[in-house]
Design a protein around this motif. Structure first.
Motif, PDB file in Angstrom:
ATOM      1  N   ILE A 185       0.840  -1.208   0.000  1.00 45.67           N
ATOM      2  CA  ILE A 185       0.000   0.000   0.000  1.00 45.67           C
ATOM      3  C   ILE A 185       0.870   1.251   0.000  1.00 45.67           C
ATOM      4  N   ASN A 186       1.869   1.279   0.864  1.00 46.34           N
ATOM      5  CA  ASN A 186       2.732   2.460   0.967  1.00 46.34           C
ATOM      6  C   ASN A 186       3.523   2.696  -0.320  1.00 46.34           C
ATOM      7  N   LYS A 187       3.955   1.618  -0.956  1.00 41.81           N
ATOM      8  CA  LYS A 187       4.723   1.765  -2.196  1.00 41.81           C
ATOM      9  C   LYS A 187       3.854   2.333  -3.319  1.00 41.81           C
ATOM     10  N   VAL A 188       2.623   1.848  -3.438  1.00 36.49           N
ATOM     11  CA  VAL A 188       1.711   2.367  -4.452  1.00 36.49           C
ATOM     12  C   VAL A 188       1.337   3.810  -4.138  1.00 36.49           C
ATOM     13  N   ASN A 189       1.021   4.100  -2.879  1.00 35.32           N
ATOM     14  CA  ASN A 189       0.574   5.441  -2.520  1.00 35.32           C
ATOM     15  C   ASN A 189       1.679   6.478  -2.613  1.00 35.32           C
ATOM     16  N   SER A 190       2.927   6.059  -2.463  1.00 38.84           N
ATOM     17  CA  SER A 190       4.019   7.023  -2.606  1.00 38.84           C
ATOM     18  C   SER A 190       4.034   7.602  -4.017  1.00 38.84           C
ATOM     19  N   VAL A 191       3.702   6.766  -5.014  1.00 35.67           N
ATOM     20  CA  VAL A 191       3.649   7.230  -6.397  1.00 35.67           C
ATOM     21  C   VAL A 191       2.397   8.055  -6.634  1.00 35.67           C
ATOM     22  N   ARG A 192       1.277   7.612  -6.097  1.00 39.32           N
ATOM     23  CA  ARG A 192       0.033   8.370  -6.266  1.00 39.32           C
ATOM     24  C   ARG A 192       0.178   9.765  -5.664  1.00 39.32           C
ATOM     25  N   GLN A 193       0.875   9.858  -4.552  1.00 37.58           N
ATOM     26  CA  GLN A 193       1.115  11.170  -3.942  1.00 37.58           C
ATOM     27  C   GLN A 193       2.006  12.025  -4.845  1.00 37.58           C
ATOM     28  N   GLU A 194       3.028  11.409  -5.396  1.00 36.47           N
ATOM     29  CA  GLU A 194       3.944  12.102  -6.309  1.00 36.47           C
ATOM     30  C   GLU A 194       3.212  12.643  -7.534  1.00 36.47           C
ATOM     31  N   LEU A 195       2.218  11.909  -8.014  1.00 37.69           N
ATOM     32  CA  LEU A 195       1.460  12.297  -9.205  1.00 37.69           C
ATOM     33  C   LEU A 195       0.219  13.119  -8.876  1.00 37.69           C
ATOM     34  N   ASN A 196       0.038  13.453  -7.608  1.00 36.65           N
ATOM     35  CA  ASN A 196      -1.136  14.213  -7.145  1.00 36.65           C
ATOM     36  C   ASN A 196      -2.445  13.478  -7.452  1.00 36.65           C
ATOM     37  N   LEU A 197      -2.394  12.150  -7.349  1.00 39.29           N
ATOM     38  CA  LEU A 197      -3.603  11.346  -7.478  1.00 39.29           C
ATOM     39  C   LEU A 197      -4.168  11.084  -6.092  1.00 39.29           C
ATOM     40  N   PRO A 198      -5.475  10.879  -5.977  1.00 40.66           N
ATOM     41  CA  PRO A 198      -6.072  10.680  -4.647  1.00 40.66           C
ATOM     42  C   PRO A 198      -5.482   9.473  -3.926  1.00 40.66           C
ATOM     43  N   ILE A 199      -5.022   9.672  -2.710  1.00 38.67           N
ATOM     44  CA  ILE A 199      -4.533   8.577  -1.886  1.00 38.67           C
ATOM     45  C   ILE A 199      -5.739   7.798  -1.375  1.00 38.67           C
ATOM     46  N   GLY A 200      -5.662   6.499  -1.391  1.00 39.19           N
ATOM     47  CA  GLY A 200      -6.781   5.675  -0.941  1.00 39.19           C
ATOM     48  C   GLY A 200      -7.661   5.194  -2.070  1.00 39.19           C
TER      49      GLY A 200
END
Length: 275
Positions: free
Chosen positions: A141-156
């Protein structure tokens, strides 16, 4: 996508491997008809490469031809597509066709693969390794969300977690149904893979066996506990399949199995007091 009844699970289904165009199209046509009848959202699943097989034979049709067939399924039947990725470089070209990129269980801790899949912006379905506890999925989860955060995609969002059984000695998998509860507490949709959960790894002279007769039992148990998605591999003639021959569901049985699934899901929500 077809309408979804409130609370109803979504279905991931299709043949384990893309063996040829005609078999895939036949399976997709039947699955589309049955799921529309039962008002189940369907993600069509099949793999162009079985890179994690026990032996060398029957890996599949290859990425280029496989993706072309999956694109035809997507266009002709208006179905979203889910397929596996095994290496980071595959994620971008696969994402041109697939709506969901699936991380195989044996690769569920591979940081570069998880992050490359997340970087496509598509849904990432991470299958829990047979060697992992439910709470160990926090790492994925943390590995996927680190990228989503980088791309300004919704976390969760854009992430599913799939249970497919845990290793129990040699040649056997078991499913801890409380693990479904534990993974749901992580805050992401949880899928139960009923067909891979009946595998018997390396049980047939170095080839993975299984017992498809047990699929409906585990499926009903998982639905009673509460899941968001159900995963079933389906084949017109599973005994002749190039992979997972022993545990894929017969296409001719899929309507009856899904009718059981829908009824079990409805009863579970009724017992839990959900309206």
């Amino acid at each position: 996508m077809q309408p979804r009844d409130r609370h109803r699970f979504f279905l991931i289904a299709g043949p384990c491997a893309i063996e040829n165009r005609d078999m895939v199209m036949q399976t997709a046509e039947v699955l589309k008809s049955v799921t529309e009848e039962l008002r189940l959202p369907l993600y069509f699943k099949s793999s162009y490469d079985k890179a994690n097989r026990t032996g060398m034979s029957g890996r599949g049709i290859g990425m280029d031809e496989g993706l072309a067939i999956l694109q035809e399924v997507k266009s002709q039947f208006a179905l979203p597509i889910l397929t596996d990725v095994h290496e980071s470089w595959q994620c971008a070209p696969v994402a041109e066709v697939a709506d969901v990129l699936q991380i195989p269980a044996f690769l569920s801790r591979q940081t570069d693969l998880l992050q490359a899949a997340a970087r496509t912006g598509k849904i990432v379905n991470v299958k829990k390794g047979q060697f992992m506890a439910p709470w160990d999925m926090r790492g994925a989860i943390n590995k996927v969300n680190s990228v989503r955060q980088e791309l300004n995609l919704p976390i969760g969002e854009g992430l599913w977690l799939t249970e497919r059984g845990s290793s129990f000695g040699y040649g056997r998998l078991v499913v801890d149904m409380t693990g479904l509860v534990e993974m749901r507490r992580l805050g992401y949709p949880v899928v139960f893979d009923a067909t891979h959960s009946v595998q018997q790894p390396s049980s047939q002279a170095g080839v993975t066996g299984g017992n498809r007769e047990m699929v409906p039992y585990l499926m009903r148990a998982a639905l009673a506990v509460g899941i968001d998605g159900l995963f079933l591999e389906v084949h017109p003639d599973p005994d002749k399949a190039i992979s997972d021959a022993a545990n894929q569901v017969r296409l001719s049985d899929i309507r009856a199995i899904l009718q059981q699934a829908v009824r079990t899901d409805e009863l579970a929500h009724e017992l839990m007091g959900e309206q």
